[in-house]
Structure formats: C-alpha cells, structure tokens
Scaffold this motif. Structure first.
Motif, PDB file in Angstrom:
ATOM      1  N   LYS A 214       0.833  -1.211   0.000  1.00  0.00           N
ATOM      2  CA  LYS A 214       0.000   0.000   0.000  1.00  0.00           C
ATOM      3  C   LYS A 214       0.864   1.255   0.000  1.00  0.00           C
ATOM      4  CE  LYS A 214      -4.024   1.991   2.332  1.00  0.00           C
ATOM      5  NZ  LYS A 214      -4.797   2.095   1.080  1.00  0.00           N
ATOM      6  N   ASN A 218       0.644   4.071  -2.834  1.00  0.00           N
ATOM      7  CA  ASN A 218       0.333   5.449  -2.448  1.00  0.00           C
ATOM      8  C   ASN A 218       1.393   6.424  -2.961  1.00  0.00           C
ATOM      9  OD1 ASN A 218      -1.939   4.513  -1.167  1.00  0.00           O
ATOM     10  ND2 ASN A 218      -1.096   4.660   0.900  1.00  0.00           N
ATOM     11  N   TYR A 221       0.591   7.005  -6.519  1.00  0.00           N
ATOM     12  CA  TYR A 221      -0.570   7.884  -6.692  1.00  0.00           C
ATOM     13  C   TYR A 221      -0.159   9.350  -6.564  1.00  0.00           C
ATOM     14  CZ  TYR A 221      -3.214   3.564  -5.880  1.00  0.00           C
ATOM     15  OH  TYR A 221      -3.717   2.296  -5.957  1.00  0.00           O
ATOM     16  N   GLN A 257      -8.314   5.244  -7.629  1.00  0.00           N
ATOM     17  CA  GLN A 257      -7.548   4.728  -6.495  1.00  0.00           C
ATOM     18  C   GLN A 257      -6.760   5.850  -5.816  1.00  0.00           C
ATOM     19  OE1 GLN A 257      -5.420   1.750  -8.735  1.00  0.00           O
ATOM     20  NE2 GLN A 257      -6.820   0.109  -8.127  1.00  0.00           N
ATOM     21  N   HIS A 261      -7.063   7.095  -1.980  1.00  0.00           N
ATOM     22  CA  HIS A 261      -5.882   7.262  -1.118  1.00  0.00           C
ATOM     23  C   HIS A 261      -5.927   8.598  -0.387  1.00  0.00           C
ATOM     24  CE1 HIS A 261      -1.863   8.191   0.201  1.00  0.00           C
ATOM     25  NE2 HIS A 261      -1.697   9.084  -0.763  1.00  0.00           N
ATOM     26  N   GLU A 264      -8.452   8.588   2.378  1.00  0.00           N
ATOM     27  CA  GLU A 264      -7.953   7.881   3.568  1.00  0.00           C
ATOM     28  C   GLU A 264      -6.906   8.717   4.302  1.00  0.00           C
ATOM     29  OE1 GLU A 264      -6.482   4.237   1.978  1.00  0.00           O
ATOM     30  OE2 GLU A 264      -8.472   3.396   1.572  1.00  0.00           O
ATOM     31  N   LYS A 265      -6.143   9.486   3.556  1.00  0.00           N
ATOM     32  CA  LYS A 265      -5.057  10.274   4.138  1.00  0.00           C
ATOM     33  C   LYS A 265      -5.571  11.555   4.800  1.00  0.00           C
ATOM     34  CE  LYS A 265      -0.609  12.403   2.914  1.00  0.00           C
ATOM     35  NZ  LYS A 265       0.402  12.590   1.828  1.00  0.00           N
TER      36      LYS A 265
END
Length: 289
Positions: A214, A218, A221, A257, A261, A264-265
């Motif tokens: 992950k 990330n 991304y 995606q 990310h 979530e961050k």
C-alpha cells in the motif's frame, strides 16, 4: 452530521422558496433539484458553489462538514496582501524590490509572481539537477528517463500474470500492457517500491506485506496525481473523471484509487491555500475568494 440533501432542504425552507422558484433562480429544472434533494443525483462542483452563494453559506456548511454558515469574504486582496501571500506560500525568506513607482499595482504583482516562480524553480534545479520541473502530467518515456537516471534498470518483458515487478534496482513492466498510459501507472507503483519498501513482500496474507504494498502504491498515486495537479486541472476547467484522467495521463482506475488514497489520508476534504478539495461524495474543488 447533516448531509447535503438535508442542508439543501433546510435552507430552501428557511428562505421559504419552492423548488420551482429556486430552479428559475439557478437556471436549472425543478426535476433536477428534486433529484438532488432526494439523493438520486450527485451535484457537480459548479452547482454546489452556485447554491452556496445563493443561500449565502459556506460550501462546508452546505455539504454538512461544518455547522458554520459563514460565507467566505469575497473582498479582493490588495496588491500588498497578494504579495504577502506569495511570499508565505513559496517560503521566501527575503523579498526586496527597487522601482520608481510609489504604489504597487496588480501588474507589479504579476511581475513579482513570475520572479518568485523563477527563484523557486532555480532552487529546485540547483538542489536536484537530475530532473526538470514536472508538468501536470508525465509520459511513460519521461518517467522512464527519470527512473533510469536514478540508476534503476527497466525492462519490458514477459512476467506472466504480473503487470510489474521490482527487485534490487530493477523494474520489469509486462510487455503485454497495451497502452503507455497504463505503463506509466505501473512504472510509478514499482518505483514506489524502490523508495518505500524492503524485503520480500509478495503475497497478500501477511499484514506487513500488505502495508508495504500500500505504501508503494500510495507513493505512485502522489507521483502522478498530485494535489497541485488536481487544482491546476480545475483551473483549466476540467471536471469529468475521463477528462481529468486524460489530462494527468493516467487510467481512470488509477485516478479513482488515487482519490481513495487521499480520502484515507486527509478525510472528506483537504484545504490548501484558497482551495478546498472534496473527495466525497465525488471529487470536486471549491475556490474561495
């Protein structure tokens, strides 16, 4: 916390305005507003900004992210205030100017802005002259050149069901990938392994391996879908997911995606300068003046 649909209904009732009259005021249709209020359709960023301005409330309040109705001050900054913001945003330690005029004008601001951008870019090149200042998108060949400049070998080869692999400064990209757009996404993720992971991390049953995978993704991304690049796309009038993916030269799946990310961050939204980037219910950006 209230939702957009709840806030829209509440504000409309507080103002005692019907859907029909609101539709006329916003140059839309009654059926469209009804779908918004009943959560049957997701409004775009332009409509949300328009509705917030109409009811004189903040976008955060309208979306249910805050209970503060205060509408952002729309007063334009003075030239001096604009320059102060530029200095702060770019972390300039000293800025001095020798000019014959007395008052700073907007033309002066633009000249100073260009000079600050030059100074910032010059500093970046001096710090790391291996790479040029990146544009909003990166082609496969450009990323390939950057990767190889770091002493990493890249091969396009048959690697079975895998799209990409990394081991000790060597990246393999599947030769079966059809588009360079997908190749650049895969290459960015594998480069993330070079920078972020260590040890053997194949397999998805070990928690530590999952976390490392992950971390690498990330990194990829943020490499190809940066926050600043999202804002630049917004300023260029790009709104749809398809057009945004085209602009950034990534696949739509990779873009989705990346947005997940950031959610979530940062959570539902992220504030930077005078922009608010919302990751839910859909990606959109609000600019405050």
């Amino acid at each position: 916390m209230a939702t957009f649909t709840q806030r829209m209904k509440e504000l409309r009732r507080e103002k005692n305005i019907t859907l029909e009259n609101l539709a006329k005021a916003l140059n839309t249709t009654k059926s469209t507003l009804s779908r918004y209020e009943n959560n049957l359709r997701t409004p775009n960023v332009d409509f949300i900004n328009q509705l917030a301005k109409y009811f004189n409330v903040s976008v955060d309040y309208l979306l249910g992210n805050s209970d503060d109705k205060t509408f952002p001050d729309s007063k334009e900054d003075t030239p001096e205030e604009k320059i102060s913001k530029l200095v702060k945003e770019n972390k300039i330690r000293t800025l001095a100017a020798h000019f014959d005029g007395e008052d700073i004008t907007d033309d002066d601001v633009e000249d100073i802005k260009n000079f600050i951008e030059f100074v910032v870019q010059k500093g970046r090149i001096k710090t790391n002259n291996l790479f040029s200042i990146r544009r909003d998108s990166m082609t496969y060949d450009e990323l390939l050149e950057e990767v190889e400049s770091q002493g990493i070998d890249v091969f396009e080869m048959n690697i079975g069901k895998h799209k990409g692999l990394y081991a000790d400064n060597t990246i393999a990209v599947s030769k079966d990938i059809k588009t360079t757009k997908e190749k650049v996404c895969v290459l960015a993720e594998e480069l993330g392994h070079h920078h972020k992971t260590s040890g053997e991390i194949l397999g998805k049953k070990n928690i530590n391996k999952i976390k490392q995978e992950k971390m690498a993704r990330n990194w990829g991304y943020e490499k190809l879908v940066g926050i600043v690049q999202l804002i630049n796309a917004f300023e260029k009038g790009i709104r749809s997911k398809h057009d945004l993916a085209e602009y950034l030269n990534v696949t739509e799946k990779f873009l989705e995606q990346a947005i997940q990310h950031y959610k979530e961050k940062y959570g539902v939204h992220y504030k930077i300068d005078n922009y608010i980037i919302y990751f839910e219910p859909t990606l959109f950006i609000a600019k405050m003046f």
